[in-house]
Write an enzyme that holds these catalytic residues in place. Structure first.
Site, short mmCIF file in Angstrom:
data_model
loop_
_atom_site.label_atom_id
_atom_site.label_comp_id
_atom_site.label_asym_id
_atom_site.label_seq_id
_atom_site.Cartn_x
_atom_site.Cartn_y
_atom_site.Cartn_z
N ASP A 1 3.43 30.97 -10.84
CA ASP A 1 4.48 30.51 -9.94
C ASP A 1 5.69 30.02 -10.72
O ASP A 1 5.63 29.81 -11.94
CB ASP A 1 3.97 29.37 -9.06
CG ASP A 1 2.86 29.80 -8.12
OD1 ASP A 1 2.78 31.00 -7.81
OD2 ASP A 1 2.07 28.92 -7.70
N TYR B 1 -7.40 27.93 -16.04
CA TYR B 1 -6.19 27.14 -15.89
C TYR B 1 -6.49 25.67 -16.17
O TYR B 1 -7.61 25.19 -15.94
CB TYR B 1 -5.64 27.24 -14.47
CG TYR B 1 -4.84 28.49 -14.17
CD1 TYR B 1 -3.45 28.48 -14.20
CD2 TYR B 1 -5.47 29.68 -13.82
CE1 TYR B 1 -2.70 29.61 -13.90
CE2 TYR B 1 -4.74 30.82 -13.53
CZ TYR B 1 -3.36 30.78 -13.57
OH TYR B 1 -2.63 31.90 -13.27
#
Length: 269
Positions: free
Chosen positions: A51, A108
């Site tokens: 993002d 992540y």
């Protein structure tokens, strides 16, 4: 011939990895750099998407060329690219392995600091929250690998062919003072803003505004949350991408220090 590029980037100045009309992306910068060096249009394929403002301490893309170049591509790209994008390795591949579809696991890390620190502002997300119920957050997090349909934690589920994701590990860590937190998750794939939505909901569990049972009901797809508010982007890092044929360590010294500080610093909840 296909090459894999092992890279890292600080995402603060970009509208994510993928090209789009809403601002400059990491992919756009890399393609323009390669086009300048190769003097021909290029198209690269990334291992996934990130993002806007999200970082990648490890990321891969592949590029196809008719014949190998006869110069130091690593040196030339790092000379042309801006300081917030780095090339670590350029790897010639046998056959046509795919940077996105052949990845078997992506991990992540999400970093939070609960006190104001100007030196963490672009590397971690500031949440001025005291007295989080870390035990409740730990209990809710332990539910993640038990479910596979993450539709209720996806901002745009209709854009995906399937909302099935296989989470293999998820946990929270804390520093000794409890004012810095780190969320880790590994899965085969992710949905739109899925990790940031999960972190946002887990923080609600920690604040007592969302019960563990309600959190699990979303995983069980019994009901969708009334609102999906993703956590801030700058604390999120794509930190590891693994292939059956390629498993490289993180190269960025700053990211490595942040992501792999010793167990004496980060303690599992």
């Amino acid at each position: 011939m296909r090459y894999f590029f092992h890279i890292g980037y600080n995402g603060v100045n970009y509208r994510g990895w993928q090209r789009h009309p809403y601002g400059i992306s990491v992919q756009q910068v890399l393609e323009e750099c390669l086009q300048r060096i190769l003097k021909a249009p290029v198209a690269i394929v990334g291992c996934g998407r990130t993002d806007a403002e999200v970082h990648a301490s490890q990321f891969f893309f592949h590029l196809d060329v008719e014949k190998p170049w006869e110069f130091d591509m690593l040196f030339r790209m790092n000379k042309v690219l801006p300081p917030d994008i780095a090339i670590f390795d350029v790897i010639p591949m046998e056959g046509l392995p795919h940077a996105r579809f052949d990845a078997v696991q992506r991990s992540y890390d999400y970093f939070i600091h609960t006190y104001k620190d100007p030196f963490l502002s672009n590397a971690s997300s500031l949440y001025l929250i005291r007295n989080l119920n870390l035990d409740a957050m730990k209990a809710a997090t332990a539910l993640l690998p038990l479910y596979s349909d993450y539709r209720c934690f996806c901002v745009t589920p209709a854009e995906h062919n399937t909302t099935i994701c296989h989470v293999t590990a998820a946990r929270w860590l804390s520093d000794s003072k409890g004012d810095r937190l780190r969320f880790q998750i590994s899965a085969n794939r992710y949905l739109s803003r899925m990790i940031r939505v999960i972190v946002g909901k887990l923080l609600q569990v920690g604040m007592g505004t969302l019960s563990i049972a309600e959190f699990e009901s979303y995983l069980a797809t019994e009901k969708a949350p009334k609102a999906l508010t993703p956590a801030y982007p700058q604390g999120l890092y794509l930190s590891k991408v693994t292939y059956p044929f390629l498993d490289l360590p993180v190269r960025s010294s700053f990211a490595a220090a942040l992501l792999h500080q010793s167990d004496s610093y980060w303690q599992a909840l």
